[in-house]
Design a protein around this motif. Structure first.
Motif, PDB file in Angstrom:
ATOM      1  N   ASP A   1     -16.691  -6.899  21.421  1.00 44.05           N
ATOM      2  CA  ASP A   1     -15.330  -7.418  21.340  1.00 44.05           C
ATOM      3  C   ASP A   1     -14.984  -7.695  19.876  1.00 44.05           C
ATOM      4  O   ASP A   1     -14.975  -8.835  19.417  1.00 44.05           O
ATOM      5  N   LEU A   2     -14.702  -6.617  19.146  1.00 43.06           N
ATOM      6  CA  LEU A   2     -14.463  -6.732  17.714  1.00 43.06           C
ATOM      7  C   LEU A   2     -12.977  -6.884  17.430  1.00 43.06           C
ATOM      8  O   LEU A   2     -12.139  -6.324  18.148  1.00 43.06           O
ATOM      9  N   PRO A   3     -12.638  -7.628  16.390  1.00 46.43           N
ATOM     10  CA  PRO A   3     -11.211  -7.763  16.039  1.00 46.43           C
ATOM     11  C   PRO A   3     -10.657  -6.446  15.507  1.00 46.43           C
ATOM     12  O   PRO A   3     -11.380  -5.657  14.894  1.00 46.43           O
ATOM     13  N   GLN A   4      -9.404  -6.234  15.751  1.00 46.54           N
ATOM     14  CA  GLN A   4      -8.748  -5.033  15.252  1.00 46.54           C
ATOM     15  C   GLN A   4      -8.441  -5.177  13.770  1.00 46.54           C
ATOM     16  O   GLN A   4      -8.081  -6.260  13.301  1.00 46.54           O
ATOM     17  N   LYS A   5      -8.599  -4.096  13.047  1.00 39.30           N
ATOM     18  CA  LYS A   5      -8.265  -4.134  11.634  1.00 39.30           C
ATOM     19  C   LYS A   5      -6.783  -4.427  11.454  1.00 39.30           C
ATOM     20  O   LYS A   5      -5.952  -4.030  12.267  1.00 39.30           O
ATOM     21  N   THR A   6      -6.472  -5.128  10.382  1.00 41.46           N
ATOM     22  CA  THR A   6      -5.085  -5.514  10.115  1.00 41.46           C
ATOM     23  C   THR A   6      -4.237  -4.286   9.847  1.00 41.46           C
ATOM     24  O   THR A   6      -4.571  -3.456   8.994  1.00 41.46           O
ATOM     25  N   GLU A   7      -3.159  -4.151  10.593  1.00 41.08           N
ATOM     26  CA  GLU A   7      -2.249  -3.036  10.397  1.00 41.08           C
ATOM     27  C   GLU A   7      -1.238  -3.370   9.307  1.00 41.08           C
ATOM     28  O   GLU A   7      -0.863  -4.528   9.143  1.00 41.08           O
ATOM     29  N   LYS A   8      -0.819  -2.359   8.588  1.00 37.66           N
ATOM     30  CA  LYS A   8       0.193  -2.600   7.569  1.00 37.66           C
ATOM     31  C   LYS A   8       1.552  -2.819   8.224  1.00 37.66           C
ATOM     32  O   LYS A   8       1.867  -2.192   9.246  1.00 37.66           O
ATOM     33  N   ILE A   9       2.306  -3.726   7.666  1.00 38.54           N
ATOM     34  CA  ILE A   9       3.626  -4.068   8.170  1.00 38.54           C
ATOM     35  C   ILE A   9       4.651  -3.669   7.114  1.00 38.54           C
ATOM     36  O   ILE A   9       4.679  -4.251   6.026  1.00 38.54           O
ATOM     37  N   HIS A  10       5.416  -2.647   7.418  1.00 39.44           N
ATOM     38  CA  HIS A  10       6.391  -2.140   6.450  1.00 39.44           C
ATOM     39  C   HIS A  10       5.745  -1.847   5.098  1.00 39.44           C
ATOM     40  O   HIS A  10       6.285  -2.191   4.046  1.00 39.44           O
ATOM     41  N   GLY A  11       4.564  -1.239   5.151  1.00 40.39           N
ATOM     42  CA  GLY A  11       3.897  -0.844   3.928  1.00 40.39           C
ATOM     43  C   GLY A  11       3.108  -1.937   3.256  1.00 40.39           C
ATOM     44  O   GLY A  11       2.632  -1.759   2.128  1.00 40.39           O
ATOM     45  N   VAL A  12       2.907  -3.090   3.937  1.00 36.50           N
ATOM     46  CA  VAL A  12       2.214  -4.232   3.326  1.00 36.50           C
ATOM     47  C   VAL A  12       1.044  -4.634   4.218  1.00 36.50           C
ATOM     48  O   VAL A  12       1.172  -4.709   5.438  1.00 36.50           O
ATOM     49  N   ILE A  13      -0.119  -4.886   3.587  1.00 35.45           N
ATOM     50  CA  ILE A  13      -1.277  -5.436   4.272  1.00 35.45           C
ATOM     51  C   ILE A  13      -1.510  -6.844   3.739  1.00 35.45           C
ATOM     52  O   ILE A  13      -1.622  -7.030   2.529  1.00 35.45           O
ATOM     53  N   PHE A  14      -1.584  -7.827   4.633  1.00 40.00           N
ATOM     54  CA  PHE A  14      -1.765  -9.210   4.215  1.00 40.00           C
ATOM     55  C   PHE A  14      -3.243  -9.594   4.234  1.00 40.00           C
ATOM     56  O   PHE A  14      -4.044  -8.990   4.876  1.00 40.00           O
TER      57      PHE A  14
ATOM     58  N   VAL B   1       0.808  -1.220   0.000  1.00 40.58           N
ATOM     59  CA  VAL B   1       0.000   0.000   0.000  1.00 40.58           C
ATOM     60  C   VAL B   1       0.838   1.266   0.000  1.00 40.58           C
ATOM     61  O   VAL B   1       0.333   2.341  -0.314  1.00 40.58           O
ATOM     62  N   ASN B   2       2.109   1.173   0.369  1.00 40.19           N
ATOM     63  CA  ASN B   2       2.975   2.353   0.311  1.00 40.19           C
ATOM     64  C   ASN B   2       3.219   2.751  -1.137  1.00 40.19           C
ATOM     65  O   ASN B   2       3.396   1.906  -2.011  1.00 40.19           O
ATOM     66  N   ARG B   3       3.254   4.047  -1.384  1.00 43.34           N
ATOM     67  CA  ARG B   3       3.476   4.530  -2.746  1.00 43.34           C
ATOM     68  C   ARG B   3       4.916   4.277  -3.189  1.00 43.34           C
ATOM     69  O   ARG B   3       5.186   4.110  -4.383  1.00 43.34           O
ATOM     70  N   ASN B   4       5.823   4.259  -2.244  1.00 38.76           N
ATOM     71  CA  ASN B   4       7.233   4.055  -2.566  1.00 38.76           C
ATOM     72  C   ASN B   4       7.699   2.701  -2.045  1.00 38.76           C
ATOM     73  O   ASN B   4       7.416   2.336  -0.897  1.00 38.76           O
ATOM     74  N   LEU B   5       8.393   1.973  -2.882  1.00 35.69           N
ATOM     75  CA  LEU B   5       8.970   0.696  -2.476  1.00 35.69           C
ATOM     76  C   LEU B   5      10.368   0.916  -1.935  1.00 35.69           C
ATOM     77  O   LEU B   5      11.120   1.738  -2.458  1.00 35.69           O
ATOM     78  N   LYS B   6      10.697   0.183  -0.888  1.00 29.79           N
ATOM     79  CA  LYS B   6      12.054   0.247  -0.372  1.00 29.79           C
ATOM     80  C   LYS B   6      12.971  -0.619  -1.222  1.00 29.79           C
ATOM     81  O   LYS B   6      12.580  -1.682  -1.693  1.00 29.79           O
ATOM     82  N   PHE B   7      14.181  -0.141  -1.410  1.00 30.02           N
ATOM     83  CA  PHE B   7      15.112  -0.837  -2.295  1.00 30.02           C
ATOM     84  C   PHE B   7      15.394  -2.252  -1.792  1.00 30.02           C
ATOM     85  O   PHE B   7      15.605  -3.169  -2.575  1.00 30.02           O
ATOM     86  N   GLY B   8      15.373  -2.441  -0.470  1.00 31.50           N
ATOM     87  CA  GLY B   8      15.619  -3.769   0.077  1.00 31.50           C
ATOM     88  C   GLY B   8      14.568  -4.776  -0.356  1.00 31.50           C
ATOM     89  O   GLY B   8      14.871  -5.954  -0.576  1.00 31.50           O
ATOM     90  N   GLN B   9      13.295  -4.327  -0.488  1.00 25.42           N
ATOM     91  CA  GLN B   9      12.236  -5.220  -0.920  1.00 25.42           C
ATOM     92  C   GLN B   9      12.449  -5.661  -2.365  1.00 25.42           C
ATOM     93  O   GLN B   9      12.208  -6.815  -2.713  1.00 25.42           O
ATOM     94  N   VAL B  10      12.892  -4.710  -3.199  1.00 25.29           N
ATOM     95  CA  VAL B  10      13.141  -5.029  -4.604  1.00 25.29           C
ATOM     96  C   VAL B  10      14.375  -5.923  -4.725  1.00 25.29           C
ATOM     97  O   VAL B  10      14.393  -6.900  -5.485  1.00 25.29           O
ATOM     98  N   LEU B  11      15.405  -5.597  -3.970  1.00 27.56           N
ATOM     99  CA  LEU B  11      16.662  -6.331  -4.057  1.00 27.56           C
ATOM    100  C   LEU B  11      16.504  -7.783  -3.625  1.00 27.56           C
ATOM    101  O   LEU B  11      17.226  -8.672  -4.097  1.00 27.56           O
ATOM    102  N   PHE B  12      15.547  -8.041  -2.721  1.00 29.31           N
ATOM    103  CA  PHE B  12      15.334  -9.401  -2.236  1.00 29.31           C
ATOM    104  C   PHE B  12      15.029 -10.367  -3.383  1.00 29.31           C
ATOM    105  O   PHE B  12      15.433 -11.528  -3.361  1.00 29.31           O
ATOM    106  N   TYR B  13      14.307  -9.892  -4.397  1.00 32.23           N
ATOM    107  CA  TYR B  13      13.916 -10.744  -5.515  1.00 32.23           C
ATOM    108  C   TYR B  13      14.881 -10.664  -6.702  1.00 32.23           C
ATOM    109  O   TYR B  13      14.820 -11.506  -7.588  1.00 32.23           O
ATOM    110  N   THR B  14      15.730  -9.646  -6.741  1.00 29.59           N
ATOM    111  CA  THR B  14      16.515  -9.410  -7.958  1.00 29.59           C
ATOM    112  C   THR B  14      18.019  -9.469  -7.759  1.00 29.59           C
ATOM    113  O   THR B  14      18.754  -9.356  -8.737  1.00 29.59           O
ATOM    114  N   TRP B  15      18.514  -9.662  -6.533  1.00 33.39           N
ATOM    115  CA  TRP B  15      19.933  -9.461  -6.293  1.00 33.39           C
ATOM    116  C   TRP B  15      20.806 -10.463  -7.062  1.00 33.39           C
ATOM    117  O   TRP B  15      21.911 -10.118  -7.520  1.00 33.39           O
ATOM    118  N   LYS B  16      20.334 -11.686  -7.240  1.00 33.42           N
ATOM    119  CA  LYS B  16      21.140 -12.675  -7.958  1.00 33.42           C
ATOM    120  C   LYS B  16      21.331 -12.265  -9.421  1.00 33.42           C
ATOM    121  O   LYS B  16      22.444 -12.345  -9.961  1.00 33.42           O
TER     122      LYS B  16
END
Length: 318
Positions: free
Chosen positions: A305-318, A3-18
């Motif tokens: 007793d309602l569940p809490q909405k899912t919070e984004k984790i480092h710009g990601v909602i699962f 959901v973040n407008r900007n991707l962190k380079f580490g997230q991109v590098l995880f899939y492309t570094w090889k």
């Protein structure tokens, strides 16, 4: 879902570094052989590489559009599931009526049971589609996301939970139990013929949502697109350093890396979008949607007793 407008380079590098490492080593090697060892037969005609780049860009664009269509269809299916879940809760609460002589509270218990069982269905369908417990690497941190059938136990009796989880397709079996409960309610007079049919139609919609989701899950993106896109990106990336080495010299290294990174990113976008039910950062946020449905239905039951909405984790909602 990112959901973040900007991707962190580490997230991109995880899939492309090889791949990036391969292209970097290749670019340095080509420069060294041509300019240091003065091997002159390493150049590839620029026009040939440019033509290949154009064709590859068109191919990747078509592939990515097709992959996005799968992702967007999955999101629309689960958006409709939210709508029909709300309709189910409303219909259960407003279309059923007690008859004279019924034990006190029996109808309320039936309503509560059907709504809670539907919450279990939504969570079971999420787990059924994802198919495994998943750990995600986001920003170089391993994030554990809940994806087990234990999530449905709070909404079912212990005996019913064991019965459901013994089946090959738990969400489908939950819909079967719902149908039996509707038939019993009709037999007892809580539902008229018309209202029984209306609720049965809503139940059928849940079958449709499950079936459409399973179609996407069980029908892989055409393997030819994925295979040849990887091959073409690799071949193109291998040729790029040879096209500029004679003209640019050492500047060929960063330019070749930039061009290859662009095409590699385009290829990875399609790869990460084509399967929307794998519980990866870019996938359809099934957990968030499931929690939203749970929250809405519990609110219809006047629970606090309602569940809490899912919070984004480092710009990601699962």
């Amino acid at each position: 879902m990112i959901v973040n407008r900007n991707l962190k380079f580490g997230q991109v590098l995880f899939y492309t570094w090889k791949s990036i490492l391969y292209y970097a080593v290749l670019s340095v090697l080509v420069y060294f052989l041509h300019h240091e060892l003065e091997i002159d037969d390493l150049s590839v005609p620029f026009n040939a590489v440019a033509l290949l780049s154009t064709a590859l860009a068109i191919f990747l664009g078509f592939k990515n559009n097709s992959a996005y269509d799968r992702w967007w269809e999955a999101r629309k299916i689960w958006g409709l599931l939210v709508n029909y879940s709300r309709a189910w809760g409303r219909e259960i609460l407003t279309l059923s009526f007690a008859v004279e002589g019924d034990p006190s509270g029996e109808l309320d218990a039936w309503r509560h049971r059907l709504i809670y069982r539907h919450i279990a269905f939504v969570h079971a369908l999420r787990v059924f589609l994802r198919g495994r417990h998943e750990y995600n690497n986001i920003d170089e941190q391993w994030i554990e996301t809940s994806n087990t059938y234990d999530d449905i136990r709070p909404f079912l009796s212990a005996a019913e939970a064991e019965e459901v989880l013994s089946k090959e397709n738990p969400p489908n079996y939950l819909l079967m139990i719902q149908g039996r409960e509707l038939l019993e309610a009709h037999r007892r007079g809580w539902l008229s013929d018309y209202r029984f049919v209306q609720l049965s139609q809503t139940l059928t919609e849940f079958n449709n949502h499950q079936g459409k989701s399973e179609r996407i899950k069980n029908t892989p993106f055409p393997r030819a697109y994925s295979f040849f896109s990887r091959v073409f990106v690799f071949l193109h990336g291998t040729l790029v350093p040879f096209a500029f080495v004679e003209v640019l010299g050492i500047f060929n290294i960063p330019l070749a890396l930039l061009i290859n990174f662009i095409f590699l990113s385009l290829d990875q976008i399609g790869e990460r979008t084509e399967d929307p039910f794998e519980n990866r950062p870019s996938d359809t946020p099934l957990t968030s949607i499931s929690v939203t449905i749970e929250q809405n239905l519990k609110e219809m039951l006047d629970e606090t007793d309602l569940p809490q909405k899912t919070e984004k984790i480092h710009g990601v909602i699962f």
